[in-house]
Design a protein around this motif. Structure first.
Motif, mmCIF file in Angstrom:
data_model
loop_
_atom_site.group_PDB
_atom_site.id
_atom_site.type_symbol
_atom_site.label_atom_id
_atom_site.label_comp_id
_atom_site.label_asym_id
_atom_site.label_seq_id
_atom_site.Cartn_x
_atom_site.Cartn_y
_atom_site.Cartn_z
ATOM 1 N N SER A 323 0.818 -1.224 0.000
ATOM 2 C CA SER A 323 0.000 0.000 0.000
ATOM 3 C C SER A 323 0.852 1.273 0.000
ATOM 4 N N GLY A 324 2.153 1.151 -0.302
ATOM 5 C CA GLY A 324 3.016 2.326 -0.372
ATOM 6 C C GLY A 324 2.840 3.084 -1.681
ATOM 7 N N ARG A 325 3.627 4.143 -1.847
ATOM 8 C CA ARG A 325 3.484 5.017 -3.012
ATOM 9 C C ARG A 325 4.835 5.188 -3.700
ATOM 10 N N ILE A 326 4.803 5.169 -5.029
ATOM 11 C CA ILE A 326 6.005 5.375 -5.841
ATOM 12 C C ILE A 326 5.741 6.539 -6.795
ATOM 13 N N GLU A 327 6.638 7.522 -6.776
ATOM 14 C CA GLU A 327 6.489 8.709 -7.616
ATOM 15 C C GLU A 327 7.521 8.663 -8.747
ATOM 16 N N ILE A 328 7.049 8.827 -9.980
ATOM 17 C CA ILE A 328 7.934 8.869 -11.152
ATOM 18 C C ILE A 328 7.748 10.221 -11.835
ATOM 19 N N LYS A 329 8.859 10.847 -12.170
ATOM 20 C CA LYS A 329 8.792 12.184 -12.764
ATOM 21 C C LYS A 329 9.867 12.322 -13.835
ATOM 22 N N VAL A 330 9.529 12.954 -14.946
ATOM 23 C CA VAL A 330 10.501 13.272 -15.992
ATOM 24 C C VAL A 330 10.484 14.784 -16.174
ATOM 25 N N GLU A 331 11.662 15.388 -16.186
ATOM 26 C CA GLU A 331 11.727 16.854 -16.273
ATOM 27 C C GLU A 331 12.993 17.282 -16.999
ATOM 28 N N ARG A 332 12.979 18.542 -17.393
ATOM 29 C CA ARG A 332 14.177 19.117 -18.013
ATOM 30 C C ARG A 332 14.976 19.867 -16.974
ATOM 31 N N GLN A 333 16.293 19.611 -16.981
ATOM 32 C CA GLN A 333 17.224 20.332 -16.111
ATOM 33 C C GLN A 333 18.348 20.871 -16.997
ATOM 34 N N GLY A 334 18.222 22.160 -17.403
ATOM 35 C CA GLY A 334 19.234 22.751 -18.278
ATOM 36 C C GLY A 334 19.295 22.036 -19.613
#
Length: 418
Positions: A323-334
């Motif tokens: 019942s835990g949570r996993i966060e996935i994120k894609v972003e631009r860094q420079g």
């Protein structure tokens, strides 16, 4: 009183030194044998030269090279050690000079008939391997001009035979090594193909099992829930083993050949449907994926990138409680695209954030650990990311889970076109 060897003139000695250098650098056996007989004929001023090599299995000699063209059937013709001149040279392990072969009962006229050559005399010397065991015979036939072979010819041919013997053995070993490597590569490819096929065939039915058992567990009463939990736990363990099988394909990641194409990292991650990961669903975990609207173009091998991301997700699922949570994120860094995955698991001690990327490393004690796996997923991910000229690292507070970040260089348009 010991007989002294005749001194070879400086020109002939220099020639033998150069021949030794060339022969020891030659690994192609047929080229090597051709060079040997050519040099033997020229140095001794013989009309022709030939080489017979011993077959260690049959203990028979076979013609392997001649300055005259050797018919194919002659190469297969066995020369007995017992009743031939070459056999006597080999078995007695000493040079022989037969001035008139027609008077020697060991001479086989069929050889001359096969190569359309008339042999009058033979100067033959044994060839030795590194262990100084006789392995063949080098022969010079008929002194040019009809004269006799000299003592210096004896010495020259003996030195050349010893040089040639070592070179021939070296060429044979090189060929055997090439064959052994080819067989090992073939076996390795068979292993890789088997792992790929087996893991693919297992994952599909296992996904069905995980999904169906999860559904039945939700519909079952309290008395059956524990039974379905056991089935889910076993299925999740099996999926971990399958992932380890896949990772074994990349144990030698440094030799992996990448097929890079220009791809949108956002689209790649979206198409993986990470929110529906069967193992996360079985553990009632929530996988939340946050993707921007803009494209982030990178030059990657898409199949390999899926392996990398899959390994990071499997790691997050493994160490995140039910019942835990996993966060996935894609972003631009420079000038880079960052892929981030954060779990709500047990976290990693700060002093082990680098060590977890080593092969087979486990944060837990191997005797008391609660999480299955070979400890290959993170190390394979790191090696494959670095093959893409990217970076990967981990951050953790050791209380609120861990976060893994991949940084890949963006494929940006030329300056002035922005």
């Amino acid at each position: 009183m010991k007989t002294q060897r005749p001194k070879l003139n400086a020109e002939r000695m220099a020639r033998l030194v150069e021949i030794s250098r060339v022969l020891n650098a030659t690994t192609n056996l047929s080229h090597l044998l051709s060079r040997i007989i050519s040099e033997a004929a020229e140095l001794t001023q013989a009309e022709a030269a030939s080489i017979l090599l011993l077959d260690p299995k049959t203990q028979q000699l076979h013609f392997k090279a001649s300055s005259n063209e050797v018919p194919p059937e002659m190469a297969d013709m066995a020369v007995s050690l017992d009743d031939s001149i070459a056999g006597a040279i080999l078995t007695q392990n000493k040079p022989m000079y037969i001035k008139d072969v027609s008077k020697d009962p060991r001479w086989n006229q069929n050889v001359d008939d096969a190569i359309a050559f008339r042999t009058r005399s033979i100067l033959g010397v044994p060839m030795h391997n590194v262990g100084q065991e006789p392995m063949g015979v080098l022969e010079a036939l008929n002194k040019r001009g009809g004269g006799d072979f000299s003592v210096q010819d004896f010495e020259t041919l003996s030195i050349l035979a010893d040089i040639a013997g070592v070179a021939v053995e070296q060429a044979r070993l090189f060929t055997e090594l090439q064959q052994a490597n080819a067989e090992l590569n073939e076996l390795d490819q068979l292993k890789t193909d088997f792992i790929a096929i087996a893991s693919h065939e297992l994952r599909t039915p296992l996904s069905v099992i995980l999904g169906y058992v999860s559904f039945l567990r939700d519909e079952a009463g309290p008395e059956m829930t524990a039974q379905f939990d056991n089935v889910l736990q076993a299925a999740v363990h099996l999926r971990t083993l399958i992932q380890d099988m896949l990772n074994l394909r990349y144990v030698d990641a440094g030799t992996t050949s990448l097929t890079r194409t220009r791809a949108d990292l956002i689209t790649l991650v979206r198409n993986m449907n990470l929110e529906r990961d069967e193992t996360a669903v079985a553990k009632e975990q929530t996988v939340h994926v946050n993707l921007p609207n803009d494209k982030l173009l990178v030059v990657v091998d898409e199949d390999v990138m899926e392996v990398i991301i899959g390994n990071l997700l499997n790691n997050a699922v493994k160490f995140t409680p039910r019942s835990g949570r996993i966060e996935i994120k894609v972003e631009r860094q420079g000038r880079e695209a960052w892929f981030r995955i954060k779990d709500s698991g047990i976290g990693v001690p700060e002093d082990q954030l680098e060590r977890i990327f080593k092969r087979f490393y486990q944060v837990e004690s191997p005797l008391r650990r609660q999480h299955e796996g070979m400890g290959l997923g993170l190390s394979i991910a790191k090696e494959l990311v670095e093959l893409h000229d990217g970076r990967i690292w981990a951050e953790s507070s050791n209380k609120e889970g861990s976060e893994f970040i991949i940084a890949l260089r963006l494929e940006l348009p030329p300056t002035g076109l922005l």
